[in-house]
Design a protein around this motif. Structure first.
Motif, mmCIF file in Angstrom:
data_model
loop_
_atom_site.group_PDB
_atom_site.id
_atom_site.type_symbol
_atom_site.label_atom_id
_atom_site.label_comp_id
_atom_site.label_asym_id
_atom_site.label_seq_id
_atom_site.Cartn_x
_atom_site.Cartn_y
_atom_site.Cartn_z
ATOM 1 N N HIS A 175 -52.914 -106.768 -118.636
ATOM 2 C CA HIS A 175 -52.611 -105.774 -117.313
ATOM 3 C C HIS A 175 -51.813 -104.713 -117.791
ATOM 4 O O HIS A 175 -50.747 -104.784 -118.631
ATOM 5 N N ASN A 228 -49.704 -100.887 -116.605
ATOM 6 C CA ASN A 228 -49.311 -100.263 -115.215
ATOM 7 C C ASN A 228 -49.662 -99.147 -115.324
ATOM 8 O O ASN A 228 -50.173 -98.309 -116.391
ATOM 9 N N GLN A 229 -49.687 -98.337 -114.278
ATOM 10 C CA GLN A 229 -50.331 -96.697 -113.899
ATOM 11 C C GLN A 229 -48.926 -95.886 -114.094
ATOM 12 O O GLN A 229 -47.906 -96.211 -113.437
ATOM 13 N N ASN A 273 -47.368 -91.763 -113.966
ATOM 14 C CA ASN A 273 -47.561 -90.399 -113.915
ATOM 15 C C ASN A 273 -47.902 -89.788 -115.263
ATOM 16 O O ASN A 273 -46.727 -89.736 -115.977
ATOM 17 N N LYS A 274 -48.728 -89.066 -115.502
ATOM 18 C CA LYS A 274 -48.948 -88.419 -116.754
ATOM 19 C C LYS A 274 -48.009 -87.517 -117.094
ATOM 20 O O LYS A 274 -47.768 -87.238 -118.215
ATOM 21 N N ARG A 285 -43.691 -94.787 -113.823
ATOM 22 C CA ARG A 285 -44.416 -95.724 -113.246
ATOM 23 C C ARG A 285 -44.717 -95.343 -111.898
ATOM 24 O O ARG A 285 -43.933 -94.969 -111.082
ATOM 25 N N ILE A 286 -46.109 -95.508 -111.201
ATOM 26 C CA ILE A 286 -46.539 -95.354 -109.954
ATOM 27 C C ILE A 286 -46.199 -96.586 -109.180
ATOM 28 O O ILE A 286 -46.300 -97.542 -109.538
ATOM 29 N N TYR A 340 -46.546 -98.624 -105.573
ATOM 30 C CA TYR A 340 -47.723 -98.802 -104.312
ATOM 31 C C TYR A 340 -46.860 -99.224 -103.136
ATOM 32 O O TYR A 340 -46.142 -100.198 -103.150
#
Length: 94
Positions: free
Chosen positions: A14, A16-17, A19-20, A25-26, A28
């Motif tokens: 898995h 993590n998302q 921010n480019k 880390r994004i 939720y």
């Protein structure tokens, strides 16, 4: 006859998302679908949807009481020749 997957999602990798632009880390947020306001984790409960807008609240104790006991064993009823197995069942281990 029934088929059951031999693998679980817990074995998958898995990610993590992020921010480019910043590499951060994004997150939720838990947000009330009607009010749009953020809800703290201690105010969140589980519910089972029974109708369009009707839910039955379910506690963690209730879920633990209905959990099936796992024996972690496999019962083999019989073996069959590979030629008798539909090829689509060979895509994923069962």
């Amino acid at each position: 006859m029934a088929l059951y997957p031999a693998t679980t999602d817990s074995e998958k990798i898995h990610f993590n998302q992020l921010n480019k632009k910043t590499g951060h880390r994004i997150k939720y947020l838990k947000v009330d679908a009607e009010t749009g306001k953020e809800v703290s984790s201690d105010e969140v409960i589980k519910g089972y949807k029974v109708d369009t807008d009707t839910y039955v609240e379910v506690s963690n104790n209730e879920l633990e009481n209905i959990a099936l006991e796992s024996t972690r064993t496999i019962d083999i009823d019989e073996f069959v020749p590979k030629s008798e197995i539909d090829p689509r069942f060979l895509i994923r281990p069962y």
